[in-house]
Design an enzyme around this catalytic site. Structure first.
Site, PDB file in Angstrom:
ATOM      1  CD  GLN A  16      -2.972  -1.002   0.117  1.00 50.42           C
ATOM      2  OE1 GLN A  16      -3.199   0.075  -0.435  1.00 50.42           O
ATOM      3  NE2 GLN A  16      -3.614  -2.118  -0.218  1.00 50.42           N
ATOM      4  CE1 TYR A  28      -7.766 -11.597  -8.223  1.00 47.23           C
ATOM      5  CE2 TYR A  28      -9.423 -11.533  -6.485  1.00 47.23           C
ATOM      6  CZ  TYR A  28      -9.082 -11.771  -7.800  1.00 47.23           C
ATOM      7  OH  TYR A  28     -10.041 -12.186  -8.696  1.00 47.23           O
ATOM      8  CB  CYS A  81      -7.690   0.466  -6.166  1.00 45.45           C
ATOM      9  SG  CYS A  81      -7.216  -0.603  -7.548  1.00 45.45           S
TER      10      CYS A  81
END
Length: 410
Positions: free
Chosen positions: A245, A277, A368
């Site tokens: 991140q 994932y 996202c």
């Protein structure tokens, strides 16, 4: 009556609402016009670049009357054309509300949801100096810089407001900027990471193929090339090219939400959690904590180097499966809780349908990209799951990007 538009026409329109991707929407005699780099309230002159039956796309030529949401550009690199901070000229206090509006529109239009739960909006601080890793291009003179929007050209003499203090270096030691003495291999890419030990790693990676990301490190310029990241009691070691991140507060925020949404469910004596994932398994500690010490966690990741790093960190406490999620969901044990954080393209209807067929009690879907998140949520709805909670996290301040987390239940 709809105006007869053609490519190259100059128009004047008032932007009335936002669209995904840093685009504003105007109306011209019954036709929708999308203009990048605009905000609601802008009156703009634009040049038509594409015409369809019900809409047109246009390039911004001039801002005739600026929106009250506009402020002077806060990012020197973006002010000189870099694509890094496309919301740097938007009032910071208006950013999260604008992104929430965009998500609502995507969930209504693409997600086909007639009713939405109340959306919680969460700001991540700081809103500048937040980025812990960055990827730069290198020009023909060997200077690193930020890519211009929708271009291979670089901005090399100006710095961005996103990187954490120390990530780019200072003065002649800076890897980017007018005072930088560093020179790199022309055409290569430079990746800089500031890890949780405070070590700065700067590496070169091979010139990428067109439309691809290069992950092959050709030179370690500073640091060891072994990035250290920490989550609670766990320490991960991974290469600078590996995903993590970008905002240094993001992972703790997502972990807190997972803990909150998973804790208290009616699970079995030895509950099973899926981390799909999963990368190195950065979200595993939160999932394991919420399910309890008797839980069994299965993480699926297609990149072998990431899964291997996670396996080294967790040992036998977590079961790592290397491969595509779509190829493996039918082989995993029955889940109580599923956490999935797919790439920008989303999980897709096929994967969602196959996960839903395993009947998890709770699903936490992280996205996202609001468009692909919305289409994934539509697939969940069609598979018998409803969106009970949703949080917009401003994990990329100063840009049009944001993260969305949704809790789904049967």
């Amino acid at each position: 009556m709809t105006t007869n538009l053609t490519h190259g026409d100059h128009i004047t329109t008032t932007i009335t609402r936002p669209a995904h991707g840093g685009v504003g929407i105007g109306d011209l005699d019954g036709r929708v016009v999308f203009v990048r780099g605009t905000y609601p309230g802008d009156v703009v002159e634009a040049r038509i670049t594409q015409v369809k039956k019900n809409y047109a796309k246009a390039t911004l030529v001039d801002i005739v009357t600026p929106s009250p949401l506009r402020v002077p550009n806060r990012c020197p690199a973006a002010a000189h054309g870099a694509g890094c901070c496309d919301f740097a000229d938007l009032k910071p206090e208006a950013e999260l509300e604008l992104k929430t509006t965009i998500l609502t529109g995507q969930l209504t239009k693409l997600g086909k949801l007639a009713a939405l739960p109340s959306i919680t909006a969460q700001e991540l601080l700081p809103t500048t100096g937040w980025r812990s890793r960055i990827r730069l291009g290198v020009d023909r003179a060997g200077r690193a810089g930020f890519r211009k929007a929708h271009s291979h050209d670089l901005v090399t003499d100006h710095r961005c407001i996103q990187p954490m203090p120390g990530l780019l270096g200072d003065g002649p030691d800076s890897i980017v900027g007018a005072d930088s003495n560093h020179r790199f291999t022309p055409g290569a890419e430079v990746i800089a990471v500031l890890d949780d030990d405070g070590t700065r790693h700067v590496v070169e990676v091979r010139k990428p193929a067109r439309g691809r990301r290069s992950e092959i490190i050709t030179k370690v310029i500073s640091g060891t090339g072994d990035v250290v990241q920490k989550v609670g009691e766990y320490t991960f070691t991974l290469p600078p090219t590996a995903f993590w991140q970008a905002h240094h507060q993001a992972l703790s925020t997502y972990s807190d939400l997972i803990t909150q949404w998973v804790t208290g469910g009616q699970y079995g004596v030895e509950p099973v959690g899926w981390d799909l994932y999963g990368g190195v398994g950065a979200l595993v500690p939160a999932l394991h904590h919420a399910l309890g010490n008797n839980s069994h966690i299965h993480s699926v990741e297609s990149a072998r180097i990431m899964a291997t790093s996670g396996q080294v960190t967790f040992g036998d406490d977590v079961h790592f499966h290397i491969g595509l999620v779509g190829n493996l969901v039918d082989t995993l044990p029955q889940p109580d809780v599923v956490v999935l954080d797919p790439p920008r393209v989303g999980a897709g209807a096929d994967v969602v349908t196959r996960i839903a067929a395993r009947k998890p009690q709770r699903v936490i879907h992280i996205g996202c990209d609001p468009a692909t998140f919305a289409t994934d949520i539509r697939a969940w709805s069609q598979a018998g799951y409803h969106l009970s909670d949703i949080v917009v996290v401003n994990a990329f301040p100063g840009t049009h990007h944001f993260e969305t987390l949704g809790l789904l239940q049967p």
